[in-house]
Each structure stands twice: as structure tokens, then as C-alpha cells.
Design an enzyme around this catalytic site. Sequence first.
Site: not given
Length: 451
Positions: A165, A202, A200, A337, A292, A295
Site C-alpha cells: 500500500g 482501480y 491498474e 492484532r 516471508r 504476521v
Amino acid sequence: MFKKVLIANRGEIALRIVRACRELKIKTVAVFSEADRESLHVRLADEAVCIGPPPSALSYRAIPRILAAAEVTNADAIHPGYGFLSENAQFAEAVVASGFTFIGPTADMIRQMGDKAEARKLMKAAGLPTIPGSKDVLEDVEEAVSLAKDIGFPVIIKAAAGGGGRGMRVAVDEKTLRNGMMIAQAEAEAAFGSGAVYLEKYLVKPRHIEFQLLGDKHGHCIHLGERECSVQRNNQKLIEESPSAAVTPEVRARIGAMAVKGASSIGYDSAGTIEFLMDVDGSFYFMEMNTRIQVEHPVTEMLTGVDLVKEQIRVAAGHPLGVHELPPLRGHVIECRINAEDPNRNFQPSPGRIVTFHPPGGNGVRLDTHVYAGYTVPPYYDSMIAKVICQGKDREEALAKMRLALETFIIEGPTTTIPFLARVMQNPRFQSGDFDTKFLEREPELMKEPA
Ligand code: MV4
């Protein structure tokens, strides 16, 4: 298998990696900044090395300091966790050049997926649907304008070197496009050292749905289902769950196979995630690949029973995947979270000493955290202090369990997002499962503490 792993990270993920290593009978080395001496990962690792002052540029992001710590402790491998150096291709390269194993994909794969325009091109070539837009990086404003007139406004300009983002601009007409493209290029140049942008169509009301992937060095790659991550604020996810209310078993099989095809096309050999945007008509489009551990990985762990961090370490050591297909899903799992932030004050960080800490518990409740009573949350890093993950037989039970877990989770000292999250669990829109990435924008009263 590795004898000793250095963990190039902090906080709850460093602790999560310590636990995985101990189960695998691997010794661990923690690295820490001067602000993190009292952190639990430092205490629970077999060895710990102070690598510098609090700013992450001088500690958790300082490649030579981390390599030096690995050398003096004689580690075999380095786990980067998430954030910091986890998607830094130069780091992955330096780790290998110094004789260690990088617990993640190759530097080339990180580089390919880190360039978002390149990733989009590669995944399109592999047969994944991509959002209509530019073939590649834009040459100039005129190309953007003519393309936007073809596909229709609104459009979005994204930085090739961005992601998550950062460096995006939405344009609703030619004027805002010309202006937005200049700003996007300048911002991207300043933030990432490259002004390259692409365009792109939207999507106005998308859902963010991502698929967990696991690959090994023997040509195997599987998916472990999706995570619904639409509840976010400023591109920060707050709540993740699986299954998504918008995904049927048929869609899971179809999009999951697509994600596997995409990852396999680059020979992906670690834990990774492909993010999709789902449009209101149910169409899925490739958005980004994260190379990776994420979270929100515990959502998938609790739903499938697969230990993603252990698998990630095992495959990095050259072992074949220990799981060969998506296991039966165990009901429904949701993660919140917990941040040391004040929702009443625009989620401003609230660091400081934790005076009281009473964790939630019970059947189907998992808590991933590095904090405890007496611990001081430092002001230098991300404000996430815990993740609560709850499993139920279905979505309704998982949400009820999460509400109870949040209502019985007592933290005194810093202000936290716990009461805000408990309110989300009771929100009718959220409970209905019919929401998208603009959910929180449409429910501003959720930010306010009732009198
Ligand atoms: C989009 C989009 C709508 N249309 N791309 C935000 C994160 C970055 N990875 C890409 N993002 C978006 N890309 C098109 N063509 C909307 C977003 C977006 C978003 C996506 C997922 C979750 C939250 C979001 C919040 C705002 C914008």
C-alpha cells in the site's frame, strides 16, 4: 538439520522462531538493540548478542552487524522473521556469501517479487489473472492517460518498488491522473530510490484474500488455504481469519491451484503468500507475493495443524515438505492484532510500562506475545504487542470466543486496541461476513469508546 540459527528480528516473531527451533532441537541466537534488553526472546534464546542502539537502521536493519553476530556465535543459518531485512534481496545474498543459509527463498526470488511490476508480469505469464492495466512500468504521463481512457477511470498508480500500500495514488479523471502520477513518481523516488510506476484499473470495493504457500527444494509446492485480511486501516491489517466468508471449497481449490502454479513458475522453495484482490463479482486478481513468513501465519497453523515456521526451517535445510496437501480444515480461526495504540486518538502509539498483564486462555485460544507485566514497550518499533488467535467449530463460535478472549485480556499501562477489537466482534456488518477493505472507513463509530 541446522545446529544453530540466528534470529534477525525482535518481538513476538523472534520468540515464535525460538520455540520452533527448540522443537527442532536447534540452538538459537537472539540479536537485540539496546532498547530490547528486557525482551523475552533475549531471555529464551540460548545466546544473545547486542547489535546496536535502538534505531532499527543501526541494529535490526544493519546487515554487517547481523552477519558479525552470526560469525562470532558460529550460527549455520539466519531467520529474518517479517519486516526489517526479511524481503531484502541484498541481505539474502550477503547471508549466503558469508557462508550461512538464509531461511527463506533465494535472493533472485525476493528481487523478482519485490519489484511489483515485474511480479505482475511474471504471474500474468504464468496464467494468473491480473487487474487490467499497463503491461509494464509506465514510460510517461501520456501513456498513463491514453491507457486510462481505454480501460476507464478510476485507475490506480502503484510504485514498482512499493508494496503493502505504500506509494499508491488513485485517479478519477485525466486531471487527477496527471497530478497523481507526478506525485506518485516523486514519492516513489524519495521512498524507494526508484520512480518507476505502473497503472491498474482501480477496484472500488475489493476484498483482500491471500493464499498461504509452502515450497521445498525438491520441486514440491502446496497451498494451505486462504486468509481473509480485509479488515485493515491505512494498509495495516487488524484482523485476519480463515476460511473467508467469500470463499467456497470450489473457489479455494481453484484459486489455491492458481497460487501454486504462480509460485511454482518461479521455483518457489519456502513459506510465502500470494495476495489477491477479490472484486464484487467474485473475480480474483493477483496483487502481490510476499516472500516471508507473515504476521498472520498462526491463523493457518491453527486451522490446518501445520507448523509453518518449522516447515520453513526444515525446507531451508533441504528437507522435503512434511505435508503434501491441504489437510481437513478445523472449523474457523480468527486473529486480532493487539497494538499499544489509542483508537480514540487516531491510533497514536502508546508505549510505556505494562503494569498489569492478565492473558486470555481456554480451549482454542492462542496468544503470541513477547510482553509481560513489568515490561516496557519501547517507542522505536511497530506497536504490535500481541496476537490473539481463536478457533471455533464455525465462524460464529470463533467470533464469540474472540470477544470473550478480548474481554478477559487485561493490560494496564499503555492504551491498547483491545476494547476496539471487542467492539468489532459485536458489529453486525462484521458478523454478517459481508465486508471489504473499506469496512472501517464506513464504521467510524467503532473508533470511539462508548461513554
Ligand atoms: C488496489 C486496490 C484497488 N484496485 N489495486 C493496497 C495494498 C497494496 N498491496 C495494494 N492495495 C490496493 N490495491 C487496485 N487495482 C486497493 C488496494 C487497497 C487495499 C488492498 C488490500 C487491503 C487493503 C487495502 C486498502 C486500501 C487500498
